[in-house]
Design an enzyme around this catalytic site. Structure first.
Site, mmCIF file in Angstrom:
data_model
loop_
_atom_site.group_PDB
_atom_site.id
_atom_site.type_symbol
_atom_site.label_atom_id
_atom_site.label_comp_id
_atom_site.label_asym_id
_atom_site.label_seq_id
_atom_site.Cartn_x
_atom_site.Cartn_y
_atom_site.Cartn_z
ATOM 1 N N HIS A 1 -5.032 14.860 -8.363
ATOM 2 C CA HIS A 1 -5.204 13.459 -8.745
ATOM 3 C C HIS A 1 -4.358 13.070 -9.953
ATOM 4 O O HIS A 1 -3.946 11.906 -10.086
ATOM 5 C CB HIS A 1 -6.683 13.179 -9.030
ATOM 6 C CG HIS A 1 -7.525 13.178 -7.784
ATOM 7 N ND1 HIS A 1 -7.541 12.116 -6.913
ATOM 8 C CD2 HIS A 1 -8.353 14.119 -7.260
ATOM 9 C CE1 HIS A 1 -8.352 12.389 -5.897
ATOM 10 N NE2 HIS A 1 -8.866 13.607 -6.085
ATOM 11 N N ASP B 1 0.858 -1.190 0.000
ATOM 12 C CA ASP B 1 0.000 0.000 0.000
ATOM 13 C C ASP B 1 0.893 1.239 0.000
ATOM 14 O O ASP B 1 1.908 1.286 0.711
ATOM 15 C CB ASP B 1 -0.902 0.011 1.236
ATOM 16 C CG ASP B 1 -1.898 1.155 1.217
ATOM 17 O OD1 ASP B 1 -2.969 0.980 0.612
ATOM 18 O OD2 ASP B 1 -1.592 2.213 1.816
ATOM 19 N N ASN C 1 -2.286 13.091 -2.861
ATOM 20 C CA ASN C 1 -3.326 13.485 -3.804
ATOM 21 C C ASN C 1 -3.895 14.853 -3.458
ATOM 22 O O ASN C 1 -4.095 15.704 -4.334
ATOM 23 C CB ASN C 1 -4.459 12.448 -3.800
ATOM 24 C CG ASN C 1 -4.419 11.541 -5.010
ATOM 25 O OD1 ASN C 1 -3.670 11.774 -5.944
ATOM 26 N ND2 ASN C 1 -5.226 10.502 -5.005
ATOM 27 N N GLU D 1 -4.776 2.473 -4.080
ATOM 28 C CA GLU D 1 -3.315 2.527 -4.038
ATOM 29 C C GLU D 1 -2.711 1.239 -3.514
ATOM 30 O O GLU D 1 -1.566 1.208 -3.071
ATOM 31 C CB GLU D 1 -2.847 3.704 -3.174
ATOM 32 C CG GLU D 1 -3.239 3.637 -1.725
ATOM 33 C CD GLU D 1 -4.577 4.294 -1.402
ATOM 34 O OE1 GLU D 1 -4.744 4.758 -0.264
ATOM 35 O OE2 GLU D 1 -5.455 4.359 -2.295
ATOM 36 N N ASP E 1 -2.050 9.901 -10.026
ATOM 37 C CA ASP E 1 -2.092 8.838 -11.041
ATOM 38 C C ASP E 1 -0.696 8.547 -11.576
ATOM 39 O O ASP E 1 -0.336 7.385 -11.824
ATOM 40 C CB ASP E 1 -3.015 9.239 -12.193
ATOM 41 C CG ASP E 1 -4.490 9.187 -11.806
ATOM 42 O OD1 ASP E 1 -4.800 8.627 -10.737
ATOM 43 O OD2 ASP E 1 -5.317 9.705 -12.582
#
Length: 311
Positions: free
Chosen positions: A207, A194, A202, A237, A211
């Site tokens: 975002h 994770d 973020n 994630e 990404d």
């Protein structure tokens, strides 16, 4: 643009027969090539396609039957009409059995019959060519369809953002590996990873930047995995690695190496790290749910103990 004439090849050692057929078929609009021997006819046929060959059954040197067989071998789409006499009707039957479309008896009593036989043979040749072209087109379409289906199947198993295998594919591969391990006494491990503090990243950078981080981490996982390992995006994630034939000690080595690679990568804005939890079959359970729970709990221990840790 004028329509291209249909080509007909005539092979006969009698000049009168060649002349008659050339004149008759020329008046019908065909492009006629007339030669005095089967050998020359075969040489012409090897250079250029002729939908129809008309050949005498008996000539000096190669016979019409031999020319028929060679023509059918060289150009299977070419139709052949044999010219014979009343005295050679048995040989004409042999020619039909060898693949000739029809036969003509000389001397020609009704030229309309010759024209009709030629028209029928050329119509068959046209139909054969069209059928062949249709079969080839269908084969190409089938190949294209199979390729599209392969791409669709592959895309259905891939995560759209990272290009890794998706959650569904992982579950199927996990079930297969678990079945193999149960039946053959094999060992394997799971790594649950994770991204640490990803929501905070973020929120701070947007975002799109998030990404980019996920795609980069996916590439780093993919690059550090072995050929037999399966790397998947588990969701959000979270990432998962399925490691066949890998015990706990080996899994820890791979996890630590991957964790270090990610921690040392120059991400934009700030350092990015991952926490990783491990479970191993059969020591941590023999059921799929048990193995996932053990790896997940190990992951959360790594989070609670400070992140950027393998547990």
């Amino acid at each position: 643009m004028p329509e291209e004439k249909i080509r007909v090849l005539v092979a006969d050692d009698e000049e009168s027969i060649r002349g008659t057929l050339s004149l008759l078929l020329g008046e019908e609009g065909y492009d006629v090539t007339a030669v005095p021997s089967a050998e020359e006819a075969l040489e012409r046929l090897g250079r250029d396609p002729f939908p129809l060959v008309i050949t005498d059954i008996r000539m000096g040197g190669m016979s019409g039957i031999d020319l028929l067989k060679e023509a059918r071998r060289l150009r299977p789409e070419t139709e052949v009409i044999i010219i014979t006499s009343y005295a050679s009707l048995e040989t004409a039957v042999l020619a039909l059995r060898s693949g000739a479309y029809d036969y003509l008896i000389k001397p020609f009593e009704e030229l309309e019959l010759v024209v009709a036989a030629v028209a029928r043979a050329l119509e068959k040749s046209r139909l054969v060519r069209e059928k062949t072209a249709l079969i080839e087109a269908l084969a190409r379409k089938n190949d294209e369809l199979q390729q599209v289906n392969r791409i669709l199947a592959e895309n259905a198993n891939r995560d759209g953002l990272t290009g890794l295998h998706n959650h569904r594919y992982f579950q199927e591969a996990f079930a297969r590996e678990l079945d193999l391990a149960l039946r053959h006494g094999r060992v394997f491990s799971l790594l649950f990873a994770d991204v640490d503090n990803f929501k905070r990243y973020n929120d701070a950078h947007g975002h799109q930047a998030g990404d980019t981080v996920l795609k980069t981490i996916a590439d780093l996982f993919r690059g550090s995995a072995r050929g037999t390992d399966i790397v998947a995006r588990y969701g959000g994630e979270e990432f998962v690695l399925l490691l066949p034939e890998t015990d706990r000690a080996q899994a820890e080595i791979l996890a630590e190496r991957t964790r270090g690679i990610i921690a040392g990568h120059p991400f934009p804005h700030r350092q990015i790290t991952v926490s990783i939890g491990i479970s191993t079959f059969p020591g941590d359970g023999k059921l799929g749910g048990d193995l996932i729970r053990v790896a997940d709990r190990a992951l959360y221990r790594a989070k609670e103990e400070g992140r950027n840790i393998v547990r």
